[in-house]
Scaffold this active site. Structure first.
Site, PDB file in Angstrom:
ATOM      1  N   GLU A 148      45.449  33.964  57.087  1.00  0.00           N
ATOM      2  CA  GLU A 148      45.223  35.004  55.978  1.00  0.00           C
ATOM      3  C   GLU A 148      45.365  34.096  54.713  1.00  0.00           C
ATOM      4  O   GLU A 148      46.114  34.323  53.912  1.00  0.00           O
ATOM      5  CB  GLU A 148      46.153  36.170  55.918  1.00  0.00           C
ATOM      6  CG  GLU A 148      46.057  37.097  57.057  1.00  0.00           C
ATOM      7  CD  GLU A 148      47.097  38.091  56.935  1.00  0.00           C
ATOM      8  OE1 GLU A 148      48.263  38.198  56.377  1.00  0.00           O
ATOM      9  OE2 GLU A 148      46.576  39.180  57.768  1.00  0.00           O
ATOM     10  N   GLU A 303      43.944  40.926  64.484  1.00  0.00           N
ATOM     11  CA  GLU A 303      45.220  41.451  64.460  1.00  0.00           C
ATOM     12  C   GLU A 303      45.077  42.878  64.131  1.00  0.00           C
ATOM     13  O   GLU A 303      44.303  43.441  63.281  1.00  0.00           O
ATOM     14  CB  GLU A 303      46.234  40.913  63.408  1.00  0.00           C
ATOM     15  CG  GLU A 303      46.683  39.474  63.497  1.00  0.00           C
ATOM     16  CD  GLU A 303      47.296  39.013  62.343  1.00  0.00           C
ATOM     17  OE1 GLU A 303      48.095  40.140  61.646  1.00  0.00           O
ATOM     18  OE2 GLU A 303      47.386  37.829  62.040  1.00  0.00           O
TER      19      GLU A 303
HETATM   20  C1  GLA Z   1      49.765  39.709  58.785  1.00  0.00           C
HETATM   21  C2  GLA Z   1      49.855  38.430  59.304  1.00  0.00           C
HETATM   22  C3  GLA Z   1      50.741  38.186  60.466  1.00  0.00           C
HETATM   23  C4  GLA Z   1      52.019  39.432  60.716  1.00  0.00           C
HETATM   24  C5  GLA Z   1      51.317  40.607  60.257  1.00  0.00           C
HETATM   25  C6  GLA Z   1      52.240  41.818  60.518  1.00  0.00           C
HETATM   26  O1  GLA Z   1      48.358  40.205  59.093  1.00  0.00           O
HETATM   27  O2  GLA Z   1      48.814  37.685  59.559  1.00  0.00           O
HETATM   28  O3  GLA Z   1      51.261  37.097  60.797  1.00  0.00           O
HETATM   29  O4  GLA Z   1      52.719  38.901  59.692  1.00  0.00           O
HETATM   30  O5  GLA Z   1      50.530  40.571  59.060  1.00  0.00           O
HETATM   31  O6  GLA Z   1      51.628  43.177  60.144  1.00  0.00           O
END
Ligand code: GLA
Ligand code: ZN
Length: 668
Positions: A148, A303
């Site tokens: 991210e 994710e």
């Molecule tokens: C983000 C991060 C993950 C985790 C999630 C939790 O998307 O990429 O590492 O922290 O949030 O929702």
């Protein structure tokens, strides 16, 4: 090639290296959950390079090998998302500075400086080493670059790089001063090193500066990404790369990052609640479509949570069924994967209560484990749909640079312009009718679409107006709105009337002024055919210059003046909506327009709360149905179709509360 949707999770074995029994058990649990891939090493730097220059990859090799031997592929991360403590303590420059130029202390993640030569060098070294060791491993299928990418650094290194970037862009200070309109308040620069990034306690009123700083930030991150890619490609030239994006993330312009990545992936965390979730489903659908549109190809859902998040005010559990509906929504909009954060719940630290496939409890008889397992089976049952495409005849313009500029401006409505909410108001009208939508930015290609919807196109980047003109000239239909064509790409207002750069001619009107309404104040749009709709927030006062009025304002001193118009232009036409309308307007307006244009729909009759999407593949067309209403819905199909999960032909589908179904509606 074997068709298969990816089903997996972020996997953090580095947190459990002292528990070989757990690592062993993980593999069994992954298999039981029908998982075929995991993302590994995202936050592992401290375990991969415990001391400067001392690398330990053996544990990772063991993990990748054991996954591979059990049929589970590895999405291998580069570890730049979180810097090890030793590095952060030793090299201050890698820590970011805030917008008041205060240096971060050691800690957190996603907070390194993108310019720091030291950090870039350390990332290059470890990426190359990872590529050398694992780049040809048959179990490794994809690079997961960092995590991210996000945020901004105000350190002196970043500001210096910004000055250099500006020098390249403008050539001379005269040019920069002119484009930024710095004669205003005596803000004229007389040397490059006087230029600082916009800051809370510094310059905030030079709009050109703010806009360029944001553009520079995107470019700096792009450059950082390119260096990461170059490093992994040294030893693994054929392995594709992705970086996980986020939604409502407008700090960077994702459209500028797309070309360096082979695959788009993103992390989606909708906040589902009890009962009717149609609105949340609509917002999430919009972002899935944005991600698919970046490269016009299937993307990865990198994710999502199997149950709840823990960073929200409350951690609401997904209602029974919602795991299926929400996961299939991603696939319906073009995802070729369903992946989670994370596989096994951490025992300590800030994510210990975030949903995961395997709970602290450790067993398989939890609702979340069973939901994941069932979803894995579902994805296997529908695998023939993998790789299929979505074909849209409608494009919506989402331009982040334009958004940055309109948000920075003072006036006409400092209490909220609601750009994204407005996009959603238009989008909902298509989404609820099963009409697929692509998103383009101002650098996008409009050819091939029947309809282009460009709400609040405040800033025009050079060349976009010409694209819009030729699109309409050749027979396309354009819908524009208030707050369009006010400034050029350097945020300077057009002289000679709005909408600028020839759009006045395209829409056949002149926009003289904008009335910003207080919250709660309204006006009315009265259509010639009799219907009326509530208007709010912004009302553009326009004069016809060739366009025809389809509706007028119902109140105030501009009562009777045009509020909705259409203009014939070449073989096409351009509509202009002069004010923000209530949602019902968009529903009715686009219903009529889509009928006139004969826009293809996934399904004609769609009950409220059900989403219908079509993916078209080499072997057939697939209808995806997701029910977000929370109530049972019956969906009638125009022809008998094969339900992939059961292999049963159906004329209608009965969907429980948050159920989903996939049907092959035509074979090729
Ligand atoms: C983000 C991060 C993950 C985790 C999630 C939790 O998307 O990429 O590492 O922290 O949030 O929702
Ligand atoms: Zn910096």
């Amino acid at each position: 090639m074997e068709l298969k949707f990816l089903h997996g999770a972020d996997y953090n074995p580095d947190q459990w290296l002292d528990r070989p029994d757990i690592l062993q058990r993980d593999i069994e649990l992954m298999k039981e959950a029908h998982m075929n891939c995991v993302s590994v090493g995202i936050f592992s730097w401290a375990k991969l390079e415990p001391q400067e220059g001392v690398y330990d990859f053996d544990w990772l090799e063991k993990v990748i090998k054991s996954l591979y031997e059990n049929g589970i592929s590895t999405v291998l991360a580069t570890p730049s998302g979180a810097k090890p403590v030793w590095m952060s303590e030793k090299y201050e420059e890698i820590r970011r500075m805030s917008s008041s130029m205060v240096r971060d202390q050691t800690g957190g993640r996603h907070n390194h400086c993108y310019t720091s030569p030291y950090y870039r060098e350390k990332v290059r070294q470890i990426n190359e080493k990872l590529a050398q060791r694992f780049g040809s491993h048959p179990g490794v299928i994809l690079w997961h670059l960092s995590n991210e990418y996000g945020g901004t650094c105000w350190c002196p290194l970043c500001q210096k790089a910004f000055q250099g970037w500006l020098q390249k862009k403008y050539g001379t200070l005269e040019e920069l001063n002119h484009q930024w309109w710095t004669a205003f308040w005596s803000h004229t620069y007389t040397s490059w090193d006087q230029i600082h990034a916009p800051m809370a306690n510094g310059e905030r009123s030079t709009h050109g500066l703010t806009l360029d700083w944001k553009r520079f930030t995107t470019e700096q991150v792009r450059d950082f990404i390119r260096e990461e890619i170059k490093a992994v490609r040294t030893y693994a030239p054929h392995l594709p790369v992705t970086a996980n994006f986020m939604y409502y993330f407008t700090e960077y312009n994702y459209f500028k990052l797309k070309d360096d990545l082979d695959l788009i992936s993103w992390d989606s965390y909708p906040q589902w609640k009890k009962g009717d979730n149609t609105e949340e489903a609509c917002s999430t659908a919009l972002w899935h479509d944005v991600m698919r549109s970046l490269k016009h190809q299937p993307f990865l859902l990198m994710e999502s949570t199997p149950s709840c998040t823990n960073w929200t005010p409350v951690s609401r559990l997904k209602r029974p069924g919602m795991h299926l509906a929400s996961s299939m929504q991603a696939v319906a909009h073009g995802a070729d994967s369903v992946q989670y954060f994370q596989f096994r719940k951490s025992r300590g630290s800030s994510e210990k209560f975030h949903g995961a496939v395997v709970d602290h409890y450790g067993g398989t008889d939890t609702r979340e484990f069973q939901d994941v397992k069932n979803l894995g089976q579902f994805l296997e049952d529908i695998r023939e749909a993998q790789g299929s495409q979505i074909k849209a005849q409608v494009a919506m313009v989402l331009d982040v640079e334009s958004f940055w500029a309109m948000e920075d401006a003072q006036g006409p409505r400092n209490c909220g312009l609601h750009y994204f909410e407005t996009l959603k108001d238009h989008y909902r009208a298509f989404w609820s009718r099963g009409i697929p939508v692509d998103f383009v930015d101002e650098e996008g290609d409009l050819s091939g679409y029947r309809l282009v919807v460009a709400p609040m196109l405040y800033l025009l980047r050079a060349g976009f107006e010409a694209k819009l003109q030729s699109f309409v000239e050749q027979g396309g239909v354009l819908v524009g709105t208030y707050h369009t064509g006010l400034v050029n790409e350097n945020d300077l207002c057009y002289l000679g009337g709005w909408p600028g750069a020839g759009l006045a001619q395209l829409f056949g009107l002149w926009h003289e002024a904008t009335d910003g309404l207080w919250d709660g104040e309204t006006n009315t749009l009265k259509l010639a055919e009799g219907k009326a709709y509530r208007l709010s927030e912004l009302c553009a006062l326009i004069h016809l210059k060739g366009a025809k009025a389809l509706g007028v304002y119902g109140e105030d001193f501009y009562e009777g003046e045009p509020a909705l118009t259409v203009n014939q232009f070449g073989k096409g036409r351009a509509y202009y909506l002069a004010a923000k309308a209530e949602p019902a307007f968009y529903g009715d307006f686009y219903q009529k327009l889509s009928q006139e244009l004969g826009l293809a729909r996934a399904l004609k009759e769609i009950p409220y709360g059900v989403e219908a999407c079509l993916r078209e593949g080499a072997e057939g067309s697939y209808l995806f149905l997701q029910n977000f209403s929370g109530e049972e819905k019956r969906v009638e199909l125009p022809q008998a179709s094969l339900e992939l999960r059961t292999g049963v032909p159906r004329k209608e589908v009965l969907l429980a509360g948050y159920d989903a179904a996939v049907l092959r509606i035509a074979s090729k």
